[in-house]
Design a protein around this motif. Structure first.
Motif, PDB file in Angstrom:
ATOM      1  N   TYR A 181     -17.626  18.170 -17.003  1.00  0.00           N
ATOM      2  CA  TYR A 181     -16.498  18.199 -16.078  1.00  0.00           C
ATOM      3  C   TYR A 181     -16.097  16.787 -15.630  1.00  0.00           C
ATOM      4  O   TYR A 181     -15.970  16.502 -14.433  1.00  0.00           O
ATOM      5  N   GLY A 182     -15.861  15.927 -16.613  1.00  0.00           N
ATOM      6  CA  GLY A 182     -15.465  14.559 -16.311  1.00  0.00           C
ATOM      7  C   GLY A 182     -14.171  14.466 -15.531  1.00  0.00           C
ATOM      8  O   GLY A 182     -13.968  13.524 -14.753  1.00  0.00           O
ATOM      9  N   ARG A 183     -13.274  15.392 -15.738  1.00  0.00           N
ATOM     10  CA  ARG A 183     -11.999  15.408 -15.014  1.00  0.00           C
ATOM     11  C   ARG A 183     -12.224  15.402 -13.505  1.00  0.00           C
ATOM     12  O   ARG A 183     -11.511  14.719 -12.754  1.00  0.00           O
ATOM     13  N   LEU A 184     -13.238  16.124 -13.024  1.00  0.00           N
ATOM     14  CA  LEU A 184     -13.476  16.211 -11.597  1.00  0.00           C
ATOM     15  C   LEU A 184     -13.966  14.886 -11.030  1.00  0.00           C
ATOM     16  O   LEU A 184     -13.724  14.589  -9.851  1.00  0.00           O
ATOM     17  N   ALA A 185     -14.633  14.077 -11.847  1.00  0.00           N
ATOM     18  CA  ALA A 185     -15.021  12.740 -11.393  1.00  0.00           C
ATOM     19  C   ALA A 185     -13.784  11.873 -11.196  1.00  0.00           C
ATOM     20  O   ALA A 185     -13.724  11.049 -10.270  1.00  0.00           O
ATOM     21  N   VAL A 186     -12.777  12.043 -12.057  1.00  0.00           N
ATOM     22  CA  VAL A 186     -11.521  11.300 -11.889  1.00  0.00           C
ATOM     23  C   VAL A 186     -10.813  11.762 -10.622  1.00  0.00           C
ATOM     24  O   VAL A 186     -10.196  10.952  -9.908  1.00  0.00           O
ATOM     25  N   VAL A 187     -10.887  13.045 -10.313  1.00  0.00           N
ATOM     26  CA  VAL A 187     -10.334  13.542  -9.059  1.00  0.00           C
ATOM     27  C   VAL A 187     -11.003  12.838  -7.877  1.00  0.00           C
ATOM     28  O   VAL A 187     -10.336  12.432  -6.913  1.00  0.00           O
ATOM     29  N   LEU A 188     -12.321  12.668  -7.955  1.00  0.00           N
ATOM     30  CA  LEU A 188     -13.026  11.950  -6.897  1.00  0.00           C
ATOM     31  C   LEU A 188     -12.540  10.509  -6.789  1.00  0.00           C
ATOM     32  O   LEU A 188     -12.386   9.973  -5.683  1.00  0.00           O
ATOM     33  N   PHE A 189     -12.285   9.866  -7.943  1.00  0.00           N
ATOM     34  CA  PHE A 189     -11.725   8.513  -7.915  1.00  0.00           C
ATOM     35  C   PHE A 189     -10.426   8.467  -7.106  1.00  0.00           C
ATOM     36  O   PHE A 189     -10.193   7.549  -6.317  1.00  0.00           O
ATOM     37  N   LEU A 190      -9.564   9.452  -7.322  1.00  0.00           N
ATOM     38  CA  LEU A 190      -8.274   9.460  -6.650  1.00  0.00           C
ATOM     39  C   LEU A 190      -8.419   9.725  -5.153  1.00  0.00           C
ATOM     40  O   LEU A 190      -7.691   9.145  -4.336  1.00  0.00           O
ATOM     41  N   VAL A 191      -9.341  10.599  -4.772  1.00  0.00           N
ATOM     42  CA  VAL A 191      -9.609  10.814  -3.350  1.00  0.00           C
ATOM     43  C   VAL A 191     -10.121   9.516  -2.732  1.00  0.00           C
ATOM     44  O   VAL A 191      -9.694   9.107  -1.642  1.00  0.00           O
ATOM     45  N   LEU A 192     -11.050   8.869  -3.426  1.00  0.00           N
ATOM     46  CA  LEU A 192     -11.588   7.590  -2.961  1.00  0.00           C
ATOM     47  C   LEU A 192     -10.500   6.536  -2.818  1.00  0.00           C
ATOM     48  O   LEU A 192     -10.494   5.748  -1.866  1.00  0.00           O
ATOM     49  N   SER A 193      -9.578   6.526  -3.759  1.00  0.00           N
ATOM     50  CA  SER A 193      -8.507   5.544  -3.726  1.00  0.00           C
ATOM     51  C   SER A 193      -7.634   5.738  -2.490  1.00  0.00           C
ATOM     52  O   SER A 193      -7.330   4.785  -1.768  1.00  0.00           O
ATOM     53  N   GLY A 194      -7.211   6.972  -2.245  1.00  0.00           N
ATOM     54  CA  GLY A 194      -6.414   7.239  -1.060  1.00  0.00           C
ATOM     55  C   GLY A 194      -7.169   6.912   0.218  1.00  0.00           C
ATOM     56  O   GLY A 194      -6.609   6.346   1.166  1.00  0.00           O
ATOM     57  N   PHE A 195      -8.449   7.229   0.240  1.00  0.00           N
ATOM     58  CA  PHE A 195      -9.287   6.980   1.414  1.00  0.00           C
ATOM     59  C   PHE A 195      -9.424   5.485   1.683  1.00  0.00           C
ATOM     60  O   PHE A 195      -9.177   5.008   2.797  1.00  0.00           O
ATOM     61  N   SER A 196      -9.794   4.720   0.652  1.00  0.00           N
ATOM     62  CA  SER A 196     -10.058   3.293   0.843  1.00  0.00           C
ATOM     63  C   SER A 196      -8.783   2.514   1.149  1.00  0.00           C
ATOM     64  O   SER A 196      -8.796   1.586   1.960  1.00  0.00           O
ATOM     65  N   LEU A 197      -7.671   2.887   0.533  1.00  0.00           N
ATOM     66  CA  LEU A 197      -6.413   2.201   0.813  1.00  0.00           C
ATOM     67  C   LEU A 197      -5.943   2.435   2.245  1.00  0.00           C
ATOM     68  O   LEU A 197      -5.303   1.568   2.850  1.00  0.00           O
ATOM     69  N   ALA A 198      -6.269   3.611   2.788  1.00  0.00           N
ATOM     70  CA  ALA A 198      -5.739   3.975   4.104  1.00  0.00           C
ATOM     71  C   ALA A 198      -6.627   3.537   5.258  1.00  0.00           C
ATOM     72  O   ALA A 198      -6.212   3.636   6.416  1.00  0.00           O
ATOM     73  N   ILE A 199      -7.829   3.059   4.991  1.00  0.00           N
ATOM     74  CA  ILE A 199      -8.756   2.724   6.076  1.00  0.00           C
ATOM     75  C   ILE A 199      -8.156   1.696   7.030  1.00  0.00           C
ATOM     76  O   ILE A 199      -8.118   1.893   8.246  1.00  0.00           O
ATOM     77  N   SER A 200      -7.701   0.586   6.482  1.00  0.00           N
ATOM     78  CA  SER A 200      -7.166  -0.462   7.345  1.00  0.00           C
ATOM     79  C   SER A 200      -5.877  -0.013   8.025  1.00  0.00           C
ATOM     80  O   SER A 200      -5.627  -0.354   9.182  1.00  0.00           O
ATOM     81  N   ALA A 201      -5.044   0.748   7.314  1.00  0.00           N
ATOM     82  CA  ALA A 201      -3.819   1.263   7.921  1.00  0.00           C
ATOM     83  C   ALA A 201      -4.140   2.169   9.102  1.00  0.00           C
ATOM     84  O   ALA A 201      -3.456   2.138  10.130  1.00  0.00           O
ATOM     85  N   ALA A 202      -5.187   2.990   8.957  1.00  0.00           N
ATOM     86  CA  ALA A 202      -5.580   3.874  10.056  1.00  0.00           C
ATOM     87  C   ALA A 202      -5.967   3.059  11.282  1.00  0.00           C
ATOM     88  O   ALA A 202      -5.681   3.450  12.422  1.00  0.00           O
ATOM     89  N   ARG A 203      -6.598   1.913  11.060  1.00  0.00           N
ATOM     90  CA  ARG A 203      -7.007   1.051  12.176  1.00  0.00           C
ATOM     91  C   ARG A 203      -5.828   0.336  12.815  1.00  0.00           C
ATOM     92  O   ARG A 203      -5.966  -0.255  13.882  1.00  0.00           O
ATOM     93  N   LYS A 204      -4.680   0.363  12.151  1.00  0.00           N
ATOM     94  CA  LYS A 204      -3.478  -0.288  12.678  1.00  0.00           C
ATOM     95  C   LYS A 204      -2.378   0.737  12.940  1.00  0.00           C
ATOM     96  O   LYS A 204      -1.204   0.485  12.676  1.00  0.00           O
ATOM     97  N   SER A 205      -2.769   1.898  13.465  1.00  0.00           N
ATOM     98  CA  SER A 205      -1.814   2.969  13.798  1.00  0.00           C
ATOM     99  C   SER A 205      -1.004   3.394  12.586  1.00  0.00           C
ATOM    100  O   SER A 205       0.180   3.704  12.686  1.00  0.00           O
ATOM    101  N   TRP A 206      -1.639   3.404  11.412  1.00  0.00           N
ATOM    102  CA  TRP A 206      -1.043   3.844  10.153  1.00  0.00           C
ATOM    103  C   TRP A 206       0.142   2.977   9.738  1.00  0.00           C
ATOM    104  O   TRP A 206       1.080   3.447   9.115  1.00  0.00           O
ATOM    105  N   GLN A 207       0.051   1.687  10.070  1.00  0.00           N
ATOM    106  CA  GLN A 207       1.055   0.724   9.643  1.00  0.00           C
ATOM    107  C   GLN A 207       0.593   0.055   8.348  1.00  0.00           C
ATOM    108  O   GLN A 207      -0.567  -0.341   8.220  1.00  0.00           O
ATOM    109  N   LEU A 208       1.501  -0.087   7.396  1.00  0.00           N
ATOM    110  CA  LEU A 208       1.167  -0.698   6.114  1.00  0.00           C
ATOM    111  C   LEU A 208       1.196  -2.214   6.169  1.00  0.00           C
ATOM    112  O   LEU A 208       0.387  -2.886   5.546  1.00  0.00           O
TER     113      LEU A 208
END
Length: 399
Positions: free
Chosen positions: A61-88
């Protein structure tokens, strides 16, 4: 490497991953699983049927590992934005940083993959890469246009690139309308699209990829809000909630089997995302203890550090081992799988590390060619760099 007293860049919406221990380790383990999946896939024919030993079925089920990559990507990109009131912050700056971080290793891996596909072993049964392949994959447009692939793992890079372009809009919706509206709106559009598909079972390659995987990325983005959540929220048993969310999906896979699961990946992607998001939330809050300790080990953290390179170049290496080397030494089936693990796995990891040192790490450590050249001159002269400043970007995907 720059000394601690040197000035560092301020984290932005494309950074901040290093402030959440464990995420790099998860990415490294996911990349390793994708590598093992391809070892299995190229050894035992008949996918999605399991023609190998039943005890190796968990590798299918390698496809599901790629799904995890995408969840991780959204999570890691948004961390700093979350700390700045979701400002990019600066849109142009965000896109430039993403391109700087992602494209140079990708283009280098594309050249490597083309050379292997043309001169050693074909990358696909659809034929060797063509001029169109160079154009489509060079522009990271493989999710929009079809061309013979130089590397079967590259499909997710095209998906991730499109999600990066959508990220500012998703962040705006999160800030203006809230997490519930964002998750519900994106998910309902995808579910409606699936229900309206001609066969009601849309799968990869039939109905496109990015629209189907947008809720995956969005789930990670919304989950990043835990970094600014009150302490009573952070103390919740997120790891147990993740296990509870994963249980129905695991039962479904076991009961229905691999063929049904793969044929229904469109829906399985959506079903598994709550568990994956809750897992990231748990790890970001230091739970469970045994997992956070594992993810903090030097080996796992090191693997996560160059997991993007591992994802990019492992498949051509594994194909060479399985199709060109193994037949001269072992018989098909399980002996070939064992041979691939012994030879192909370390070759892929070592090759990815060397690749990352040349084509990935310089772009992680420096924010422009100016700083990179200064670092190179300093290393050549044996002096400390005066301009180089690290850039703390999360890795894609694998992305």
């Amino acid at each position: 490497m720059p000394s601690p007293e040197e000035k560092r860049e301020e984290p932005d919406a494309a950074s901040g991953l290093t402030h959440v221990p464990g995420l790099d380790g998860l990415r490294g383990l996911a990349a390793l699983y994708v590598l093992l999946f391809h070892c299995w896939l190229l050894t035992f024919p008949g996918f999605p049927d399991n023609s190998g030993p039943s005890w190796l079925g968990w590798l299918m089920y390698g496809r599901l590992a790629v799904v995890l990559f995408l969840v991780l990507s959204g999570f890691s990109l948004a961390i700093s934005a979350a700390r700045k009131s979701w400002q990019l912050g600066s849109l142009a700056g965000f896109l430039r940083r993403r391109a700087w971080r992602i494209l140079p290793p990708y283009w280098a891996a594309l050249v490597f993959s083309l050379v292997v596909a043309w001169s050693v072993v074909p990358a696909s049964h659809f034929g060797p890469p063509s001029g169109k392949s160079i154009l489509v994959y060079g522009l990271v447009a493989q999710d929009v246009y079809t061309a013979p692939t130089p590397n079967g793992a590259f499909w997710s890079i095209g998906v991730e690139a499109e999600l990066y372009l959508a990220f500012p809009v998703l962040l705006l919706i999160r800030r203006r309308l809230g997490a519930l509206v964002l998750v519900t709106g994106v998910t309902l559009m995808v579910v409606a699209r699936g229900l309206l598909a001609s066969d009601a079972l849309p799968v990869e390659g039939v109905n496109g990829l990015t629209p189907n995987l947008a809720p995956v990325f969005v789930a990670g983005l919304v989950g990043a809000g835990v970094v600014v959540a009150p302490e009573k929220v952070r103390r919740l048993p997120w790891h147990w909630l993740a296990a509870l969310a994963a249980l129905p999906v695991l039962c479904l896979v076991v009961i229905k089997g691999s063929i049904w699961t793969v044929d229904h990946y469109f829906w399985m992607d959506l079903a598994v995302v709550p568990a994956m998001t809750l897992l990231l939330v748990a790890v970001s809050t230091g739970k469970p203890d045994f997992l956070t300790k594992l993810l903090s080990t030097r080996a796992v953290r090191g693997l996560g550090n160059f997991s993007y390179s591992l994802y990019l170049i492992h498949l051509p290496i594994i194909m060479i081992v399985v199709r060109k080397v193994a037949p001269h030494y072992v018989s098909p089936g399980l002996p070939t799988f064992g041979f691939t693990l012994v030879v192909g796995l370390p070759a892929s990891v070592l090759g990815a590390w060397l690749f990352s040192e040349v084509f990935e790490m310089p772009f992680k450590r420096n924010r422009s060619w100016k700083f990179m050249l200064e670092e190179g001159r300093s290393r050549w002269n044996g002096t400390r760099p005066t301009l180089s400043r690290p850039i703390h970007h999360g890795q894609p995907e694998k992305n």
